[in-house]
Design a protein around this motif. Sequence first.
Motif, PDB file in Angstrom:
ATOM      1  N   UNK A   1       9.188   5.703  -0.073  1.00 20.46           N
ATOM      2  CA  UNK A   1       9.794   5.672   1.255  1.00 20.46           C
ATOM      3  C   UNK A   1       9.439   4.336   1.906  1.00 20.46           C
ATOM      4  N   UNK A   2      10.284   3.909   2.826  1.00 24.77           N
ATOM      5  CA  UNK A   2      10.049   2.621   3.497  1.00 24.77           C
ATOM      6  C   UNK A   2       9.694   2.851   4.963  1.00 24.77           C
ATOM      7  N   UNK A   3       8.612   2.204   5.387  1.00 22.07           N
ATOM      8  CA  UNK A   3       8.167   2.307   6.771  1.00 22.07           C
ATOM      9  C   UNK A   3       9.233   1.790   7.725  1.00 22.07           C
ATOM     10  N   UNK A   4       9.433   2.525   8.821  1.00 23.48           N
ATOM     11  CA  UNK A   4      10.376   2.171   9.881  1.00 23.48           C
ATOM     12  C   UNK A   4      11.830   2.212   9.430  1.00 23.48           C
ATOM     13  N   UNK A   5      12.106   2.785   8.250  1.00 26.12           N
ATOM     14  CA  UNK A   5      13.479   2.945   7.782  1.00 26.12           C
ATOM     15  C   UNK A   5      13.765   4.392   7.386  1.00 26.12           C
TER      16      UNK A   5
ATOM     17  N   UNK B   1       1.903  -6.092   8.513  1.00 25.39           N
ATOM     18  CA  UNK B   1       0.471  -6.403   8.621  1.00 25.39           C
ATOM     19  C   UNK B   1      -0.077  -5.853   9.920  1.00 25.39           C
ATOM     20  N   UNK B   2      -1.216  -5.175   9.835  1.00 26.95           N
ATOM     21  CA  UNK B   2      -1.842  -4.585  11.007  1.00 26.95           C
ATOM     22  C   UNK B   2      -1.493  -3.127  11.209  1.00 26.95           C
ATOM     23  N   UNK B   3      -0.481  -2.615  10.465  1.00 24.28           N
ATOM     24  CA  UNK B   3      -0.081  -1.219  10.615  1.00 24.28           C
ATOM     25  C   UNK B   3      -0.601  -0.398   9.447  1.00 24.28           C
ATOM     26  N   UNK B   4      -1.662   0.362   9.692  1.00 26.36           N
ATOM     27  CA  UNK B   4      -2.141   1.341   8.713  1.00 26.36           C
ATOM     28  C   UNK B   4      -2.422   0.735   7.350  1.00 26.36           C
TER      29      UNK B   4
ATOM     30  N   UNK C   1       0.053   7.811  -2.465  1.00 21.89           N
ATOM     31  CA  UNK C   1      -0.563   7.161  -3.619  1.00 21.89           C
ATOM     32  C   UNK C   1      -0.874   5.697  -3.358  1.00 21.89           C
ATOM     33  N   UNK C   2      -0.049   5.049  -2.534  1.00 21.32           N
ATOM     34  CA  UNK C   2      -0.270   3.630  -2.240  1.00 21.32           C
ATOM     35  C   UNK C   2       0.503   3.252  -0.999  1.00 21.32           C
ATOM     36  N   UNK C   3      -0.038   2.273  -0.302  1.00 20.52           N
ATOM     37  CA  UNK C   3       0.640   1.684   0.850  1.00 20.52           C
ATOM     38  C   UNK C   3       0.894   0.221   0.505  1.00 20.52           C
ATOM     39  N   UNK C   4       2.163  -0.117   0.351  1.00 24.87           N
ATOM     40  CA  UNK C   4       2.536  -1.465  -0.095  1.00 24.87           C
ATOM     41  C   UNK C   4       2.945  -2.283   1.120  1.00 24.87           C
ATOM     42  N   UNK C   5       2.277  -3.402   1.364  1.00 21.18           N
ATOM     43  CA  UNK C   5       2.600  -4.208   2.545  1.00 21.18           C
ATOM     44  C   UNK C   5       3.908  -4.958   2.379  1.00 21.18           C
TER      45      UNK C   5
ATOM     46  N   UNK D   1       3.584  10.005  -2.893  1.00 18.21           N
ATOM     47  CA  UNK D   1       4.507   9.125  -2.178  1.00 18.21           C
ATOM     48  C   UNK D   1       3.940   7.717  -2.133  1.00 18.21           C
ATOM     49  N   UNK D   2       4.810   6.742  -2.334  1.00 24.13           N
ATOM     50  CA  UNK D   2       4.468   5.334  -2.124  1.00 24.13           C
ATOM     51  C   UNK D   2       5.122   4.908  -0.818  1.00 24.13           C
ATOM     52  N   UNK D   3       4.306   4.469   0.127  1.00 24.26           N
ATOM     53  CA  UNK D   3       4.821   4.009   1.420  1.00 24.26           C
ATOM     54  C   UNK D   3       5.011   2.503   1.347  1.00 24.26           C
ATOM     55  N   UNK D   4       6.234   2.087   1.490  1.00 18.26           N
ATOM     56  CA  UNK D   4       6.621   0.702   1.246  1.00 18.26           C
ATOM     57  C   UNK D   4       6.901  -0.021   2.561  1.00 18.26           C
ATOM     58  N   UNK D   5       6.696  -1.350   2.558  1.00 15.58           N
ATOM     59  CA  UNK D   5       7.138  -2.181   3.672  1.00 15.58           C
ATOM     60  C   UNK D   5       6.321  -2.061   4.939  1.00 15.58           C
ATOM     61  N   UNK D   6       5.031  -1.719   4.826  1.00 15.65           N
ATOM     62  CA  UNK D   6       4.170  -1.665   6.011  1.00 15.65           C
ATOM     63  C   UNK D   6       3.899  -3.089   6.500  1.00 15.65           C
TER      64      UNK D   6
END
Length: 474
Positions: free
Chosen positions: A410-414, A444-447, A226-230, A437-442
Motif C-alpha cells: 500500500x502507498x502512504x497518502x494514496x 521523511x519524518x513520517x513514521x 513487514x516494512x516501511x519504505x521511504x 503489508x509493505x507500506x510504501x512512499x512514506x
Amino acid sequence: MPNSLAASKTRSFRTVIDALMRSWWIVVIPALVCGCLALGASVMQTPVYRSSAVLYVTSGSDPNALSAYQGSLASQQRVASYVRLVRSDAVIASALRSSGLSLSVSDARNAVSAIGTPETVLLTVSADSEDQYAATALANAVASSLSEYVTSLEKPSSGGQSLAKVTVVTPASPEGVVAPLTGRNVLVGLILGAFVGLLASAVRIRLDNKIRDESDVEAVSGANVLAVVPSDDSLSNGGTLDLAQGAGRASEAYRRLRTNLEFASVDRPATKLLISSPTEGDGKTTTALNLGAVLAESGHRVVVVGGDLRKPTVADRLGVNPGVGLTDYLRGEVSVMEVVQETSVENLCALASGPVPPNPSELLGSTRARDGFEILSESFDFVLVDSAPILPVSDASVVSKWMDGLILVVRSSKTKRAELESTLSDMAVEQTRVLGVVLNGIEEGDSLGAYSYYGYGFQEQSVEGSSSLSNSGR
C-alpha cells in the motif's frame, strides 16, 4: 475479549494521536494567526491609564470602646453605599467643576469606578483615561468631592457634627497602563487559534480516508507491517536498487522486509510469494523487484515473474526481452524454464509477461500455470510473482491459490482505508494467506521510527539470510 477490546482502544487512541501530530501545522498556523491578530489589535489600540485614591470611612466620635466598635461596624456598612455614591451625578458634577476637566458627566461616570475592601472601612476610587494625568486629576477630584458630599449628607438636620466622614488617605497617582493587556490578549489569541486548529484537525481526521502510516494499517486491518519504505529518489529509475552502494534508507527498508519475512513464515516457510496491491500505482512491482534483489544479495536463487499480464513492466525494468515470457508458456508453446532470462543482478532471474493475452485470468487460473509455478519453485529458492492490482481485476485472486502467501503493498497518502479493507476481505474469501503489508512512499519524518522496524517484535539480523530463509534454500 477484554484484552482485544483494550488493544483496539489503545490502537485507535494511538492512531488519533499520530494523526494529530501529523496535522500539527493545522493547530500551529491558526494559533499564530490569531496571536498575531491579537498583537496587532493591541498595538493599534490607544493605551488606557488608571489612577486610584484610597479613602477611609469613619462613623461617630464617641471615645467609648463599645461605641467605637459600633461606629466601626456602621462605617463598614456605609462603605457599600459610598461605592454607589461615587458615580452619582452630584459627586461627578462637583468633581468636574473642581478639576476643570472638559468631560461630560456621562463620560466621567463611565471613567470612574469604586470598590470597597471587604471587612474594612477602606474605599478605593479609580479613574481611567487615555491621558494618565487626566486620570489622576479625575480620581483625586472625585475622592475630594465624595468626602465633601458625605460630610454634607451625614450632617444631622438639627445641627452638630456629621455622623460619618470620608478622608483621603492616599491621593491618586499614575499607576500605568491597564488596557490593552497585550500579553493576555496574545495568549487568548493563541489559545483560541489552537482550539480552532484542533477542531479543524479533528474534522480532517474524521474525514481523512487514506492510509498515512503503519498505525493506520494496523488500525484498519490488524495485519503485520513487514516494512516501511521511504519515498526515495533512488527508486525513481524503476529498476532495482544498487545494493553495492551501501545502506541507503530504501535499501535498508527492503533488507528489513527480507528479514521480517523469516518471522512471518517461520512455521510455514513461504517461497512462492504473490506481491500485489489494492490499486494501481501503490508500488507492487518496485517492491517485487527490490525484494528479489535483496534475497539474491543474501545468496538465494530468485526469479521474478511478470504476473501482471495486462500492464506488464517487469521486463522493461529489469532490462530483459519483453517479447517472450509467461504467456508463451501458458499457451503451451514452450517450457517455462525456456523463457526464464538472466538479469544483470547476480542470482536474480526474470520471467517476463510476454505478449499481452485477451484472457489473462483464464490463463493464470489454468493447471498449466500451477504446474509452471511448481517447476519454478523447484528450480529457484524464491518465486516472486508481480500480479495485477487486486481490486480492479481478479487476476491476483486467481494466482493466489498457487502461492504460499501474499505480500500486500500500500502507498502512504494514496491507498484508502476502504480499499485496504476491501482487499483483505477479498483475500479472506479466497482463503489467501496474507503474510503482511509493505507500506510504501512514506515521506521523511513520517513514521520512520523504531516502530516501523521493530514494532511487531521483528529485529534485523546481524547475519544476513539466516534462520528460515537460509533453511528454505535449495
